[in-house]
Design a protein around this motif. Structure first.
Motif, short mmCIF file in Angstrom:
data_model
loop_
_atom_site.label_atom_id
_atom_site.label_comp_id
_atom_site.label_asym_id
_atom_site.label_seq_id
_atom_site.Cartn_x
_atom_site.Cartn_y
_atom_site.Cartn_z
N ASP A 88 2.47 -10.87 13.88
CA ASP A 88 1.28 -10.15 13.18
C ASP A 88 0.14 -9.86 14.18
OD1 ASP A 88 -1.60 -11.46 11.79
OD2 ASP A 88 -0.49 -9.71 10.66
N GLY A 89 -0.49 -8.77 14.04
CA GLY A 89 -1.63 -8.39 14.97
C GLY A 89 -2.48 -7.52 14.18
N SER A 90 -2.85 -8.00 12.83
CA SER A 90 -3.87 -7.21 12.07
C SER A 90 -5.05 -7.23 12.52
CB SER A 90 -3.62 -7.91 10.58
OG SER A 90 -3.99 -9.37 10.49
N ASP A 91 -5.56 -7.99 13.36
CA ASP A 91 -6.91 -7.96 13.79
C ASP A 91 -6.97 -7.23 15.25
OD1 ASP A 91 -8.07 -9.16 11.71
OD2 ASP A 91 -7.78 -10.98 12.55
N THR A 92 -5.90 -6.75 15.64
CA THR A 92 -5.76 -6.07 16.79
C THR A 92 -5.82 -4.55 16.68
OG1 THR A 92 -4.50 -7.97 17.58
CG2 THR A 92 -4.84 -5.90 19.13
N ILE A 93 -6.57 -3.92 17.49
CA ILE A 93 -6.67 -2.53 17.13
C ILE A 93 -6.24 -1.74 18.65
CG2 ILE A 93 -8.25 -0.50 16.93
CD1 ILE A 93 -10.15 -2.61 15.62
N ILE A 94 -5.17 -0.79 18.37
CA ILE A 94 -4.78 0.06 19.70
C ILE A 94 -5.37 1.43 19.40
CG2 ILE A 94 -2.60 0.82 20.61
CD1 ILE A 94 -1.11 -1.36 19.37
N PHE B 220 2.61 5.27 8.96
CA PHE B 220 1.14 4.93 9.20
C PHE B 220 0.75 4.61 7.76
CE2 PHE B 220 1.91 8.31 12.10
CZ PHE B 220 2.14 7.45 13.38
N ASN B 221 1.59 4.07 6.95
CA ASN B 221 1.28 3.60 5.38
C ASN B 221 0.62 2.15 5.66
OD1 ASN B 221 2.87 1.22 4.35
ND2 ASN B 221 4.61 2.67 4.99
N ASP B 222 -0.26 1.75 4.88
CA ASP B 222 -1.10 0.52 5.06
C ASP B 222 -0.55 -0.58 3.79
OD1 ASP B 222 -2.23 1.46 2.77
OD2 ASP B 222 -4.11 1.60 3.74
N GLN B 223 0.67 -0.48 3.33
CA GLN B 223 0.94 -1.47 2.38
C GLN B 223 0.88 -2.71 2.92
OE1 GLN B 223 4.73 -0.37 0.83
NE2 GLN B 223 4.82 -2.18 -0.82
N ASP B 224 0.47 -3.73 2.06
CA ASP B 224 0.19 -5.13 2.48
C ASP B 224 -0.53 -5.55 3.52
OD1 ASP B 224 1.97 -5.65 0.49
OD2 ASP B 224 3.78 -5.51 1.84
N MET B 225 -1.38 -4.44 4.00
CA MET B 225 -2.18 -4.75 5.13
C MET B 225 -3.61 -5.10 4.62
SD MET B 225 -1.83 -2.06 8.17
CE MET B 225 -2.32 -3.27 9.68
N CYS C 112 -7.26 8.62 6.53
CA CYS C 112 -7.32 7.28 7.18
C CYS C 112 -7.20 6.13 6.10
CB CYS C 112 -8.56 6.96 7.79
SG CYS C 112 -8.77 8.02 9.33
N ASN C 113 -6.73 5.12 6.56
CA ASN C 113 -6.47 3.89 5.81
C ASN C 113 -6.54 2.65 6.52
OD1 ASN C 113 -4.12 3.67 7.23
ND2 ASN C 113 -2.71 4.88 5.69
N ARG C 114 -5.90 1.43 6.09
CA ARG C 114 -6.12 0.30 6.65
C ARG C 114 -5.17 0.24 7.92
NH1 ARG C 114 -5.22 -3.39 1.48
NH2 ARG C 114 -3.64 -1.50 1.17
N LYS C 115 -4.15 0.93 8.17
CA LYS C 115 -3.25 1.28 9.35
C LYS C 115 -4.10 2.15 10.22
CE LYS C 115 0.10 0.15 10.60
NZ LYS C 115 0.52 -0.88 11.84
N LEU C 116 -4.19 3.38 9.85
CA LEU C 116 -4.83 4.40 10.64
C LEU C 116 -6.36 4.40 10.40
CD1 LEU C 116 -4.96 6.60 12.36
CD2 LEU C 116 -4.46 8.32 10.49
N ILE C 117 -7.08 3.54 11.10
CA ILE C 117 -8.40 3.12 10.79
C ILE C 117 -9.44 3.96 11.43
CG2 ILE C 117 -7.87 0.83 10.34
CD1 ILE C 117 -9.30 0.28 13.01
N GLY C 118 -8.91 4.90 12.56
CA GLY C 118 -10.02 5.92 13.18
C GLY C 118 -9.37 6.94 13.44
N ALA C 119 -9.82 8.15 13.54
CA ALA C 119 -9.28 9.38 14.11
C ALA C 119 -10.22 10.48 14.39
CB ALA C 119 -8.42 10.19 13.05
N GLY D 120 1.95 -4.74 12.87
CA GLY D 120 0.55 -5.36 12.09
C GLY D 120 -0.90 -4.63 12.82
N SER D 121 -0.70 -4.29 13.94
CA SER D 121 -1.78 -3.80 14.51
C SER D 121 -2.34 -2.40 13.77
CB SER D 121 -1.75 -3.46 15.89
OG SER D 121 -1.41 -4.73 16.73
N ARG D 122 -3.83 -2.15 14.06
CA ARG D 122 -4.33 -0.89 13.63
C ARG D 122 -4.32 0.00 14.28
NH1 ARG D 122 -6.38 -3.23 8.38
NH2 ARG D 122 -6.39 -5.56 8.92
N ILE D 123 -4.42 1.23 14.32
CA ILE D 123 -4.29 2.59 15.11
C ILE D 123 -5.60 3.13 15.10
CG2 ILE D 123 -2.96 4.58 15.57
CD1 ILE D 123 -0.57 3.57 14.47
#
Length: 820
Positions: A165-171, A185-190, A212-219, A274-277
């Motif tokens: 799990d790396g859900s609080d980490t942003i790449i 890049f779907n955010d299911q269960d995030m 954008c969603n909970r996986k792809l949080i920025g663009a 688990g990381s965000r993109i």
């Protein structure tokens, strides 16, 4: 005429971008402009003005802070006043400066102003995928121990993948954009987006905030208008495919039954699912502007990313000076802010001295193979099978019923022998080719033109024989084509010459798993050492760097602090997400593929980025250097045969080929000890490079108030930078050389003892003092020395080895190279 871009940096980081200007396919018009730059130009070109750190350090006085801000504001204001539309970007978060259209004379004038570190032409960099998009294959797999309390997913080759799990980490990824509709890049269960995230999802005609969603949080995207009013980048959406592929490799959500039309079938997954993109679109089909790259670094620092992944850079022959390198500049400031920066090493191997992105604050990644291959075999009359490598979806009969001919035998009466052997256009007789499979000599590239020549004459298939077939499977769609070695080609030629009516067939691709040996270092992966090192060590101190660079031969900055590349990771035939509307890679009558296979150090870089994000998630307080150390010191040097890792030409790999070795996924989570490279290490590196204290304090906001360059700023000091590898230069066999290292106990076991072991080559004695380290508590730091002594008076070639600290649980290995 196209106006060129120029960047001006004003605050943190000491680097100018080399005037490179290379696109995907080679030099652009910008490169031609560079050739004429030294003669001066009265027309506007895009320059970068770099002015150092955006924020002063805590030790900087209020007067100094005010002065720095005034310098930037006044200079920017003067440009805007003279040229209202000249400024393209301003940099203010992680570092200070701007990019503006200026004449050469104006750029020279600005370079002399207070607070300006450097001024240089805006370069165009390129993506680090291999030169041809026909390098396609499958997904890599990363091993992980079962005791990490994470789910395991089966990859196509049956090896489990990283899913910690790396859900609080942003790449953050600087690339060609992203295809948000991909299932990767779907955010299911995030869970909710981390509250510290300050980024945004920019809108365009084909991209909305809902993409954008909970996986792809920025663009974000960066549009630099051309002089004719056109804009190359006008949306975060990926139109190339590279950015989506890289993003999915780093942090894609698990997607089952992914494949490229059935090839490489399995679960597609990123290294840190688990990381965000956060995507920063800085590249288009034409390349990647340095001014946009710097703007993306600046935004990413403010947005709050944890890891930055860059699968792009210069070509090895056009490497910029440190002060002209937008990647080195941006990475310096990102690392100052606690962000780990991972970059590809480049694809200009296997020649030595080709590695790029080699600044010591960057984690630089080379490319290796995995244990899966794509076979497209040749079956000869009589049943002999000759193994070939390719991705094709041939519809030929699987039994050998097609006439076979060597291309030279079809040469026109007045044709050139070489042209005929290589199946070149207008070199062969149509009546001799029609309906047959043709054996063609070939090189590494341009096989599509050879296929065109054969098919135009009615040929039904091609067998390419090459000197070194390598390990990358080229893709030929539905056309029956495969690649094999000259040695195997001679077997086919012998069959042709000994048979009255030779027949054959080319079989469609089958996926072969558990291929051995793997990994191997692939031929295109750029090699060390970083060029220029030997020359730089001849001088005790460099002259101060030029603050303005318009016309200068490309040079290479010294890198005697560390080995480069740092590490190697899978970069051959990697399956990952693709843009959903790319008909150019679609099979006839089928929808475009949702996943594609690519090769390059572009693909190896995000593997390490994903691992770095996982390490950061489990150790949020670790610095970028601690994360880098954990990855380097836990690398593997053996393949799946239990032998030393080799190159794809069967020579034993050295640290110049793969750094510390092949990345592992569990080791970095429990490294035992780490080497923390502190701010002073990097500042001293800049001292040796030739910057004075005043320049360094302008560049770095973290420079201590009392910092001063070492009085004896010589080559030996660079080797003492607290890096997890060791490099000794100009070792003449007459005197010993000492280096010092500091390790931090992160084992979490309180009192613990580590013992040193040395692997040294003949001709060299290596002694570690002390050879035992006794830690009494966690996070304690201890020093040791390594003494390198010659056992021969005239060593003939560079020597490699390692120093490893071990106890019953941990193994912490530092490779070394002694350059003679």
């Amino acid at each position: 005429m196209r106006m060129k871009n120029i960047f001006v940096f004003m605050s943190s980081g000491t680097f100018l971008l080399l005037l490179i200007i290379i696109s995907f396919h080679g030099p652009t018009k910008a490169a031609d402009d560079h050739q004429n730059a030294g003669r001066g130009s009265r027309r506007d070109r895009l320059y970068i003005v770099y002015m150092g750190s955006a924020a002063a350090s805590s030790t900087t006085s209020d007067d100094d802070i005010s002065s720095l801000r005034d310098d930037h504001a006044q200079l920017l204001s003067s440009v805007v006043t003279r040229k209202p539309n000249a400024v393209v970007h301003t940099y203010k978060h992680g570092f200070s400066g701007f990019a503006a259209r200026l004449t050469d004379e104006e750029a020279r004038s600005i370079a002399s102003k207070p607070g300006v570190v450097s001024v240089f032409l805006d370069p165009i960099l390129k993506l680090h995928t291999t030169h041809s998009w026909d390098f396609l294959k499958y997904q890599t797999a990363l091993k992980i121990d079962s005791n990490l309390n994470s789910n395991n997913y089966d990859a196509a080759d049956g090896v489990s993948l990283v899913t910690a799990d790396g859900s609080d980490t942003i790449i953050g990824i600087l690339d060609t954009g992203i295809w948000p509709e991909s299932e990767s890049f779907n955010d299911q269960d995030m869970g909710p987006i981390p509250s510290r995230w300050k980024g945004t999802c920019m809108k365009s005609d084909d991209f909305s905030s809902s993409n954008c969603n909970r996986k792809l949080i920025g663009a974000r995207f960066y549009s630099t208008p051309e002089s004719d009013g056109t804009i190359e980048i006008d949306s975060p959406r990926d139109t190339v495919g590279h950015g989506s592929h890289v993003a999915g490799t780093a942090a894609g959500t698990p997607v089952s039954d992914a494949s490229y039309y059935g090839v490489a079938a399995g679960t597609a997954i990123g290294g840190s699912p688990g990381s965000r993109i956060a995507m920063y679109k800085v590249c288009s089909e034409g390349g990647c502007r340095g001014s946009d790259i710097l703007a993306a670094f600046d935004d990413a620092i403010a947005d709050g990313v944890d890891v930055l992944s860059l699968s792009l850079g210069s070509a090895s022959g056009f490497q910029p000076e440190l002060s002209n390198d937008p990647i080195a500049i941006g990475a310096f400031h990102a690392v100052e802010q606690g962000i780990t920066v991972v970059c590809s090493a480049g694809n200009d191997g296997p020649d030595p001295g080709t590695v790029v992105n080699a600044a010591p604050w960057i984690l630089t990644v080379g490319a290796t193979t995995i244990d899966r291959d794509f076979e497209s075999d040749v079956v000869l009359g009589g049943g002999t099978v000759v193994k070939g490598r390719a991705i094709n979806f041939s519809k030929l009969e699987k039994s050998p019923v097609y006439p076979l001919i060597y291309a030279l035998s079809a040469r026109k009466a007045d044709g050139n022998e070489h042209s005929a052997r290589y199946c070149e256009e207008d070199s062969m007789e149509a009546e001799k080719i029609k309906g047959k499979i043709v054996l063609c000599d070939s090189g590494d590239y341009w096989r599509s033109s050879q296929i065109d020549a054969v098919t135009s004459l009615g040929g039904v298939g091609v067998i390419f024989q090459v000197e070194n077939p390598g390990v990358v499977a080229s893709t030929y769609g539905e056309f029956p084509a495969t690649v094999l070695s000259f040695k195997d080609g001679q077997e086919i030629l012998s069959y042709i010459n000994s048979t009255r009516n030779p027949v054959t067939t080319v079989q469609p691709t089958v996926t072969v798993t558990k291929y051995k040996p793997a990994p191997t270092v692939v031929y295109f992966s750029a090699r060390g050492p970083a060029s220029g090192t030997r020359n730089i060590l001849k001088a005790s101190k460099l002259a101060s760097p030029l603050r303005f660079l318009i016309s200068q031969e490309s040079t290479h900055f010294p890198n005697v602090a560390c080995l480069q590349p740092d590490i190697a990771a899978p970069g051959v035939n990697i399956l990952a997400p693709w843009i959903g509307n790319d008909s150019s890679v679609a099979l006839e009558g089928k929808d475009p593929p949702l996943y594609n296979v690519l090769s390059g150090t572009s693909m190896s870089c995000p593997h390490v980025s994903g691992i770095a994000a996982t390490v950061k998630a489990q150790n949020p307080a670790w610095s970028p250097s601690a994360i880098r150390s954990a990855i380097i010191t836990t690398a593997s040097q053996t393949d799946n045969l239990g032998a030393p890792i080799s190159t794809d030409k069967n020579s034993t790999a050295t640290p110049y080929d793969y750094g510390a070795g092949e990345v592992t996924t569990t080791g970095p989570l429990q490294p035992g000890l780490v080497y923390e490279t502190g701010t002073v290490d990097y500042l001293n590196y800049l001292c040796y490079y030739g910057y004075n204290v005043s320049q360094i304090k302008t560049i770095s906001k973290t420079a201590p108030k009392e910092f001063a360059c070492p009085k004896d700023s010589n080559a030996d000091y660079i080797s003492n930078i607290n890096y997890p590898s060791i490099a000794i230069s100009n070792f003449n066999g007459k005197a010993s050389k000492n280096v010092t290292r500091t390790v931090t106990n992160v084992a979490g076991d309180g009192e613990i003892i580590f013992t040193a072991t040395v692997d040294a080559p003949s001709g060299l004695t290596v002694k570690v003092i002390p050879d035992k380290l006794h830690f009494s508590k966690n996070n304690q730091k201890l020093n040791y020395q390594v003494v390198f002594s010659p056992t021969t008076s005239s060593p003939k070639e560079d020597m490699f080895g390692s120093v490893t600290w071990t106890n019953a649980k941990y193994k912490v290995r530092s490779p070394f190279v002694v350059d003679v």
